[in-house]
Each structure stands twice: as structure tokens, then as C-alpha cells.
Scaffold this motif. Structure first.
Motif, PDB file in Angstrom:
ATOM      1  N   ILE A 262       0.862  -1.185   0.000  1.00  0.00           N
ATOM      2  CA  ILE A 262       0.000   0.000   0.000  1.00  0.00           C
ATOM      3  C   ILE A 262       0.899   1.235   0.000  1.00  0.00           C
ATOM      4  O   ILE A 262       1.771   1.378   0.848  1.00  0.00           O
ATOM      5  N   LYS A 263       0.700   2.110  -0.972  1.00  0.00           N
ATOM      6  CA  LYS A 263       1.546   3.303  -1.093  1.00  0.00           C
ATOM      7  C   LYS A 263       1.056   4.440  -0.195  1.00  0.00           C
ATOM      8  O   LYS A 263       1.857   5.251   0.288  1.00  0.00           O
ATOM      9  N   ALA A 264      -0.258   4.500   0.013  1.00  0.00           N
ATOM     10  CA  ALA A 264      -0.819   5.587   0.821  1.00  0.00           C
ATOM     11  C   ALA A 264      -2.178   5.186   1.353  1.00  0.00           C
ATOM     12  O   ALA A 264      -2.833   4.271   0.833  1.00  0.00           O
ATOM     13  N   VAL A 265      -2.599   5.863   2.402  1.00  0.00           N
ATOM     14  CA  VAL A 265      -3.941   5.693   2.968  1.00  0.00           C
ATOM     15  C   VAL A 265      -4.583   7.075   3.031  1.00  0.00           C
ATOM     16  O   VAL A 265      -3.983   8.018   3.558  1.00  0.00           O
ATOM     17  N   TYR A 266      -5.789   7.186   2.496  1.00  0.00           N
ATOM     18  CA  TYR A 266      -6.532   8.446   2.544  1.00  0.00           C
ATOM     19  C   TYR A 266      -7.622   8.331   3.600  1.00  0.00           C
ATOM     20  O   TYR A 266      -8.445   7.411   3.556  1.00  0.00           O
ATOM     21  N   ILE A 267      -7.600   9.264   4.545  1.00  0.00           N
ATOM     22  CA  ILE A 267      -8.603   9.217   5.620  1.00  0.00           C
ATOM     23  C   ILE A 267      -9.165  10.610   5.887  1.00  0.00           C
ATOM     24  O   ILE A 267      -8.507  11.628   5.657  1.00  0.00           O
ATOM     25  N   ILE A 268     -10.391  10.621   6.369  1.00  0.00           N
ATOM     26  CA  ILE A 268     -11.018  11.834   6.897  1.00  0.00           C
ATOM     27  C   ILE A 268     -11.383  11.495   8.333  1.00  0.00           C
ATOM     28  O   ILE A 268     -12.488  11.029   8.621  1.00  0.00           O
ATOM     29  N   PRO A 269     -10.463  11.681   9.284  1.00  0.00           N
ATOM     30  CA  PRO A 269     -10.687  11.188  10.652  1.00  0.00           C
ATOM     31  C   PRO A 269     -11.773  11.937  11.410  1.00  0.00           C
ATOM     32  O   PRO A 269     -12.443  11.358  12.253  1.00  0.00           O
ATOM     33  N   HIS A 270     -11.930  13.234  11.125  1.00  0.00           N
ATOM     34  CA  HIS A 270     -13.015  13.997  11.745  1.00  0.00           C
ATOM     35  C   HIS A 270     -14.162  14.106  10.754  1.00  0.00           C
ATOM     36  O   HIS A 270     -13.980  14.582   9.637  1.00  0.00           O
ATOM     37  N   HIS A 271     -15.335  13.644  11.171  1.00  0.00           N
ATOM     38  CA  HIS A 271     -16.546  13.805  10.357  1.00  0.00           C
ATOM     39  C   HIS A 271     -16.330  13.235   8.957  1.00  0.00           C
ATOM     40  O   HIS A 271     -16.411  13.943   7.952  1.00  0.00           O
ATOM     41  N   HIS A 272     -16.041  11.946   8.926  1.00  0.00           N
ATOM     42  CA  HIS A 272     -15.793  11.236   7.671  1.00  0.00           C
ATOM     43  C   HIS A 272     -16.858  11.583   6.631  1.00  0.00           C
ATOM     44  O   HIS A 272     -18.045  11.686   6.938  1.00  0.00           O
TER      45      HIS A 272
END
Length: 488
Positions: A262-272
Motif C-alpha cells: 500500500i503506497k498511501a492511505v486516505y482518511i477523513i478522521p473527523h466527520h468522515h
């Protein structure tokens, strides 16, 4: 002879002189193939009578055509389209068939399936339940414009109208450093920051620098659709990770990492986006440990950190990352006014330098004067006052919005009261057709999503985001009256 009376339309109110109007019309007739090389043009007397202008005006138009190389005058014969011009096939009228073979140069439309935000204005008399945007009526626009005008009039302010740093205004980067330190415990320097045109530019820059064709990036099963499309455009493959009430399932991600790079992980940790859930601290720490062990980048999209209504928010991953694996993306547009495109991306100085070099290829720099004006609002405390005022109002609106949903739509909509953010994730009864609901509501004066934007190959929930922040209580009540009629 061609029907010049209908082909040449004269506008006497136009700022363009009459003879230039006539000249330009003839050029159009030549370039679209209506007039061929060596075709004779009507005499000045005949044309002046046909279109109702002075004969000398026609002569001036012909002289201009000749001087530009479109026509030639032959003694005792008249004025002709220049014989040396190449023959141009007559242009066919375009058809409104999207599947029709394109004329002109050959290219591939890679965005046919993407949902494009239309430039068409929403009717002024419509009420809008949006995706979760701020109320621009609350933003201190007057103060911002006052600072903008003030800076533009000052001697040193003229320098802001020249070419500046691709990384953005140094004053704004300094102001953001102070603001992030006070609100998020994130200690960075201006060299760690590039000012962007909103958070989406940050996502694009990060994806282009990190991802190569056939690389894999982990995203949520439900995710921000535009970010997903950005990663696909870079040639990457998406690895879908489950999202539950505690955010991205890092245990599931760990199992994937054992077998796949896996090259990267995209997250929206607050209020996905779109569901609004918040990632637990346990999972945040585990994700950071996994990033250290497997050496992947974390693209942290923290677009609306400023709006929490209950408890103090968790710190961003960037604030507790000690291994420089997090690229932190934030937005002022999402908290101030969407049309004022100001965002930021934070990473190591070397990564930011590379991002600036890439940004320079597509957008030399932002609006330096606007960035400087925002810097003043941060420095004089206006932005902090705006956030405090907005937070209080948005909490009241959230409560009123949710009260109406609970009392009037308990049989049609399931939801949880969001701890933060600007929208409710509303799950509609499976018998409700969201597309029909959206169309019927629009006909009655209410603009509301049909849910298509949130769906992908793995996520098909019959749900939409219902923004409450941009609606007054009176506007909410009007909107829900219409929605109730539509659902009944």
C-alpha cells in the motif's frame, strides 16, 4: 447569391463599428466553408441595400477583408474571396448526442462517468439542503474586503500584485502556523506549508507526487468521491477498507498490508465524508504505527476540524505523528465561504517544495492579495471570532434540524445526531426513491441531493448528507414542509 440579408446581422447598439461587424461576418462565412476561395462577394451597392447600411461602410469592410488577407479586388470584376485560401469543408451543426463521434483532434474523455458540478445557477426561489456547507451570510466578508482594499492602496501592497511565492503568502503561512498550534497542537513552520485553492488542490498535489500507475491507495468503502476520482486519475488502484462507527477499520487494513503493498492511505478522521463518523484515538495510533512499519503515506483530509459541538475534538494524526508520514490537508473555504478558494497542505519541507514545483505547472500562484487579507483576519482575531460565533449558531441549527427529523420524519429517515461537522448523514427508508424525491422536491422549490454522488462499486446505501449549517430555522421549516409533502 447567398441570403446575405439574414446572414449578416447588424447591431447598431454594439461598441464594434459597423464595417468591422460586416468584415467579421464575412470571415466567419469563409472559415465555416459557406464561402469558397474565388467566390465573388456582392457589390457594395447591392450589399448596402440588402443589410441597410451606407455603401461607404461596405467599402470599408471590403478594404479590411483585403488588408487581412481574406479577399482580393480584381479590376472591373469586383471583390472575391482570396483564391489562394485552402478549401474548407462546410461545418456541420453540432448535435446534442454525447455518444456521437467527436470532430476535430483525437482525445479520450477520462471523465465521462464522473459527476460534474454544473455551472447552472440554482433558481433563486429555491431552498437548498446542501451537502454541508457554511452559511456565507455569517462570514465577515466586509472585513475581508476592507482589508483587501486597504492592502491594495498601500505602497507596499502593490508588491502583492506581482509574481510571488508558489507556496503562497508567507504572512498567511505564518498565521496558519500560529492558528494550528493553538487549536490542534500542531507545531510547524512556514516551510512546511503550501497555500492551495481549497483542500481539493492539496489532494491532487499529494496524489500526483505519491502515486504512480498501478500503485495502491487504501480508502474507505464509503469515501469522498472526488478524492477517489483524483487517485484513479493518477493511475492508482483503490483498496476499499470498511468504515464503522469508529472510523476506518485498521485491523482489516493490517491484514491487507501483510499481503499487498500500500503506497498511501486516505482518511477523513473527523466527520468522515459522507457518513460523518469520527475515527477513534485507538485506531489513529494504530494507523500511525502501521505507517511507520510499512512506510506508507497518510493523506489526512481535515476539512472541517473547527466545528465540534460536544466534546473537545481528538488531535489530528499530524499532531501526533513523529515519523513524517502524514500529509495534512485543511480548508478555510469549507469553514468560511466555499467560493473563496483558500486551503493548505502541510508536510515535510522537501515534499512541500516538490508540491510547489508541481503546482507551478498548473497554477503559478494563488491570489496573493486575498491571502494577505486573510492573514490580517487571523492576526487581528477576526477569524477566531468568526469561528466562535459560527460554532454557536451551527450548534443551535443542528439541534433544531435534528429535532424536526426526529419528530416529523421518524418513519422515513434514520440518523445519528452528529458531534461535529455541518451535515447529518440521513438514511432513508428503502422504499424511498431518492432520485424521484430529488426531482419532485425541485419542482416544488427545494433543492436536495439524489444520493448518486456518494455511491461507488462497494457502497450503495440509500442515504444522503443533509446540511443544516447554511439554513436558518425558518428556512429549515420551509424546506421540511416541502420534503414532507414529497415523501407523502
Amino acid at each position: 447569391m447567398l441570403p446575405y440579408k439574414s446572414l449578416i446581422q447588424i447591431d447598431r447598439e454594439s461598441s464594434v463599428t459597423l464595417y468591422i461587424q460586416v468584415c467579421n461576418t464575412f470571415i466567419t462565412l469563409i472559415t465555416n466553408g459557406t464561402l469558397k476561395p474565388s467566390d465573388i462577394l456582392p457589390s457594395s451597392r447591392v450589399l448596402s441595400e440588402l443589410i441597410g447600411i451606407n455603401r461607404n461602410t461596405v467599402k470599408l469592410a471590403y478594404e479590411e477583408l483585403i488588408s487581412q488577407g481574406w479577399a482580393e479586388s480584381i479590376d472591373r470584376k469586383g471583390v472575391f474571396v482570396l483564391s489562394k485560401l485552402p478549401i474548407i469543408s462546410k461545418v456541420k451543426l453540432p448535435e446534442n448526442d454525447k455518444n456521437q463521434r467527436q470532430e476535430g483532434f483525437i482525445w479520450e474523455n477520462k471523465f465521462q462517468k464522473e459527476i460534474i458540478i454544473s455551472g447552472k445557477s440554482i433558481q433563486k426561489d429555491q431552498i437548498i439542503i446542501d451537502d454541508g456547507f457554511p452559511d456565507v451570510r455569517l462570514a465577515p466578508i466586509d472585513q475581508l474586503m476592507r482589508e483587501y482594499r486597504s492592502l491594495s492602496k498601500k505602497f507596499y501592497g502593490k508588491n502583492f500584485l506581482k509574481y510571488g511565492s508558489t507556496m503562497g503568502s508567507e504572512n498567511l503561512r505564518l498565521s496558519i502556523c500560529g492558528y494550528l498550534s493553538n487549536t490542534r497542537g500542531l507545531t510547524v513552520s512556514p516551510e512546511n506549508i503550501i497555500i492551495t485553492k481549497g483542500s481539493q488542490m492539496g489532494i491532487y498535489l499529494a496524489s500526483q507526487l505519491i502515486l504512480n500507475p498501478n500503485d495502491t491507495i487504501a480508502v474507505g468503502i464509503s469515501s469522498f468521491t472526488t478524492a477517489d476520482e483524483t487517485f484513479k486519475y493518477s493511475g492508482a488502484n483503490l483498496e476499499r477498507i470498511p468504515i464503522d462507527e469508529n472510523g476506518m477499520d485498521t485491523d482489516y487494513l493490517e491484514e491487507i498490508l501483510k499481503d499487498k503493498k500500500i503506497k498511501a492511505v486516505y482518511i477523513i478522521p473527523h466527520h468522515h465524508c459522507p457518513t460523518g463518523v469520527t475515527m477513534s484515538m485507538e485506531r489513529r495510533l494504530k494507523l500511525l504505527n502501521l505507517a511507520k512499519e510499512y512506510r506508507f503515506a497518510i493523506i489526512e483530509d481535515d476539512y472541517d476540524f473547527d466545528f465540534h459541538y460536544e466534546n473537545k475534538p481528538y488531535l489530528p494524526l499530524a499532531s501526533i505523528d513523529h515519523n513524517q508520514n502524514v500529509i495534512y490537508i485543511g480548508s478555510i473555504s469549507k469553514t468560511f465561504a466555499p467560493a473563496l478558494r483558500i486551503g493548505f497542505m502541510i508536510a515535510s519541507p522537501m515534499f512541500i517544495e516538490a508540491a510547489a514545483a508541481l503546482r507551478k505547472m498548473i497554477d503559478r500562484q494563488g491570489d496573493t492579495l486575498l491571502e494577505e487579507a486573510f492573514a490580517v483576519l487571523f492576526e487581528n482575531g477576526e477569524m477566531e471570532r468568526h469561528f466562535r460565533k459560527s460554532l454557536k449558531i451551527y450548534k443551535q441549527r443542528r439541534n433544531h434540524f435534528c429535532d424536526i427529523l426526529q419528530s416529523d420524519f421518524k418513519n422515513e429517515i434514520e440518523f445519528k445526531i452528529p458531534e461535529g461537522g455541518l451535515a447529518v448523514w440521513a438514511n432513508f427508508h428503502q422504499n424511498i426513491n431518492l432520485e424521484k424525491m430529488s426531482n419532485d422536491a425541485s419542482a416544488k422549490g427545494l433543492s436536495i441531493s439524489n444520493g448518486k454522488f456518494y455511491k461507488n462499486d462497494f457502497f450503495h446505501t440509500n442515504a444522503i448528507r443533509m446540511g443544516f449549517a447554511s439554513l436558518t430555522e425558518n428556512e429549515m421549516e420551509k424546506a421540511f414542509v416541502i420534503l414532507k409533502k414529497v415523501l407523502q
